[in-house]
Enzyme design. Sequence first.
Site, short mmCIF file in Angstrom:
data_model
loop_
_atom_site.label_atom_id
_atom_site.label_comp_id
_atom_site.label_asym_id
_atom_site.label_seq_id
_atom_site.Cartn_x
_atom_site.Cartn_y
_atom_site.Cartn_z
N PHE A 36 0.83 -1.22 0.00
CA PHE A 36 0.00 0.00 0.00
C PHE A 36 0.86 1.26 0.00
O PHE A 36 0.74 2.12 -0.84
CB PHE A 36 -0.85 0.05 1.28
CG PHE A 36 -2.21 -0.59 1.16
CD1 PHE A 36 -2.70 -1.03 -0.05
CD2 PHE A 36 -3.03 -0.72 2.28
CE1 PHE A 36 -3.96 -1.60 -0.15
CE2 PHE A 36 -4.28 -1.28 2.19
CZ PHE A 36 -4.75 -1.73 0.98
N ARG A 37 1.72 1.36 1.04
CA ARG A 37 2.24 2.67 1.40
C ARG A 37 3.67 2.97 0.95
O ARG A 37 4.14 4.07 1.16
CB ARG A 37 2.12 2.87 2.93
CG ARG A 37 0.68 2.97 3.35
CD ARG A 37 0.48 3.06 4.85
NE ARG A 37 -0.94 3.07 5.15
CZ ARG A 37 -1.71 2.01 5.18
NH1 ARG A 37 -1.19 0.82 4.93
NH2 ARG A 37 -3.00 2.10 5.42
N ASN A 108 -2.91 -10.14 4.28
CA ASN A 108 -2.85 -10.19 2.82
C ASN A 108 -4.03 -10.96 2.22
O ASN A 108 -4.54 -11.90 2.82
CB ASN A 108 -1.53 -10.81 2.36
CG ASN A 108 -0.37 -9.91 2.72
OD1 ASN A 108 -0.57 -8.74 3.01
ND2 ASN A 108 0.83 -10.46 2.72
N ASP A 110 -3.76 -12.25 -0.90
CA ASP A 110 -3.22 -12.91 -2.10
C ASP A 110 -3.13 -14.43 -1.99
O ASP A 110 -2.71 -15.09 -2.95
CB ASP A 110 -1.84 -12.32 -2.43
CG ASP A 110 -0.85 -12.41 -1.25
OD1 ASP A 110 -0.99 -13.32 -0.40
OD2 ASP A 110 0.06 -11.56 -1.18
N HIS A 125 -8.16 -10.25 6.39
CA HIS A 125 -8.83 -9.33 5.46
C HIS A 125 -9.46 -10.08 4.29
O HIS A 125 -9.73 -9.48 3.26
CB HIS A 125 -7.84 -8.27 4.96
CG HIS A 125 -7.48 -7.27 6.02
ND1 HIS A 125 -6.34 -6.51 6.01
CD2 HIS A 125 -8.14 -6.91 7.16
CE1 HIS A 125 -6.30 -5.73 7.09
NE2 HIS A 125 -7.38 -5.97 7.80
P1 CNA Z 1 1.60 -1.32 3.94
O1 CNA Z 1 1.02 -0.26 4.80
O2 CNA Z 1 1.77 -1.02 2.49
O3 CNA Z 1 3.01 -1.69 4.57
C1 CNA Z 1 3.88 -2.59 3.95
C2 CNA Z 1 5.23 -2.48 4.63
O4 CNA Z 1 6.05 -3.49 4.08
C3 CNA Z 1 5.93 -1.15 4.39
O5 CNA Z 1 6.21 -0.53 5.64
C4 CNA Z 1 7.22 -1.51 3.65
O6 CNA Z 1 8.35 -0.81 4.13
C5 CNA Z 1 7.37 -2.99 3.92
N1 CNA Z 1 7.98 -3.73 2.81
C6 CNA Z 1 7.70 -3.65 1.49
N2 CNA Z 1 8.44 -4.52 0.80
C7 CNA Z 1 9.24 -5.15 1.70
C8 CNA Z 1 10.25 -6.13 1.61
N3 CNA Z 1 10.60 -6.67 0.43
N4 CNA Z 1 10.86 -6.55 2.74
C9 CNA Z 1 10.52 -6.01 3.96
N5 CNA Z 1 9.57 -5.07 4.09
C10 CNA Z 1 8.94 -4.65 2.98
O7 CNA Z 1 0.79 -2.69 4.04
P2 CNA Z 1 0.20 -3.43 5.32
O8 CNA Z 1 0.22 -4.86 5.00
O9 CNA Z 1 0.82 -2.96 6.56
O10 CNA Z 1 -1.31 -2.89 5.33
C11 CNA Z 1 -2.33 -3.76 5.47
C12 CNA Z 1 -3.19 -3.81 4.22
C13 CNA Z 1 -2.40 -4.03 2.97
C14 CNA Z 1 -4.10 -4.99 4.27
O11 CNA Z 1 -5.41 -4.55 4.31
C15 CNA Z 1 -3.87 -5.80 2.98
O12 CNA Z 1 -5.04 -6.39 2.52
C16 CNA Z 1 -3.34 -4.81 2.05
N6 CNA Z 1 -2.58 -5.26 0.87
C17 CNA Z 1 -2.38 -6.58 0.63
C18 CNA Z 1 -1.65 -6.98 -0.45
C19 CNA Z 1 -1.44 -8.45 -0.68
O13 CNA Z 1 -2.33 -9.24 -0.40
N7 CNA Z 1 -0.26 -8.84 -1.16
C20 CNA Z 1 -1.10 -6.02 -1.32
C21 CNA Z 1 -1.34 -4.66 -1.04
C22 CNA Z 1 -2.09 -4.28 0.06
#
Ligand code: CNA
Length: 256
Positions: A36-37, A108, A110, A125
């Site tokens: 997301f962020r 996640n 996925d 979720h």
């Molecule tokens: P977020 O807020 O985007 O945080 C993700 C964190 O992961 C960030 O702080 C990054 O610094 C860190 N990050 C990214 N890549 C790496 C890496 N390779 N190694 C280590 N750290 C890394 O997302 P959250 O998961 O905290 O927020 C929760 C949301 C995201 C949930 O509601 C999910 O459903 C939602 N989401 C899910 C997916 C998925 O299913 N893959 C994708 C995008 C969003």
Amino acid sequence: MQDDIIDKVVNKINESKNITVFTGAGISTNCGIPDFRSENGLYNMVKKKYDLPYPEAIFDINYFLKDPKPFFDLSKGLFGNNIEPSISHKFIAWLESINKISLVMTQNIDMLHSKAGNKKVIECHGTYKSAHCIRCDKIYELQDIENDLKNGNVPECSCGSIIKPDIVFFGEQLPKEFYKVYESPPATDLLLVMGTSLMVQPAAGFALKLSQSFPSILVNLEPTYYDDSFTYVINEDLDKFSKQVWNKLEELSINK
Ligand code: CNA
């Protein structure tokens, strides 16, 4: 990498029998799914691509009911049979195969923890595995709407309304099983938190609550607002971390 912390973390995992894992989108970025962020994350992307009042609207139930098209267009990239689990997903599956995992709580959507082989997973979720009509509640399986999802189309129910995948949007309740383990967490001797900014409540509250009672490890590329809540914090790419720790744990088991 911070070698002294890595060795402590390896020892901690090695001596633990009931690890509760909490994961977020950062564990899947190396699989090609944006989080997301982060700078290249979904929020910055949707701001540019869709005409939304605010980026989170793409996952907001009230916005979805008005205009589901941006969500389904975005789903094309989030969803696909050709997306494979990362080393970190496989590492957690390996930990479960050697009986070290109590629970994997993932935010996640996925399905990659299950694909990697974990059985003790709560997808708090939801996922795309099932779906339902927002008007008549008819239940659908993934295969019923798979073509629409792959093509970014809005799937239509036989009643003419929209079929919504069973993922939890902002404004919707998390599944009952989340609240159940929130109230009565599984046996835990170590908390391992991977790839999350800990910004989405109530999910993040599960990890933060456990971190108050048990030794805890947070692995995340960037610092979070809650780093002080954890015993060990490692700001590193997750797959790099998992590979190194997995190798060291295997060495320890060989030398036993
Ligand atoms: P977020 O807020 O985007 O945080 C993700 C964190 O992961 C960030 O702080 C990054 O610094 C860190 N990050 C990214 N890549 C790496 C890496 N390779 N190694 C280590 N750290 C890394 O997302 P959250 O998961 O905290 O927020 C929760 C949301 C995201 C949930 O509601 C999910 O459903 C939602 N989401 C899910 C997916 C998925 O299913 N893959 C994708 C995008 C969003």
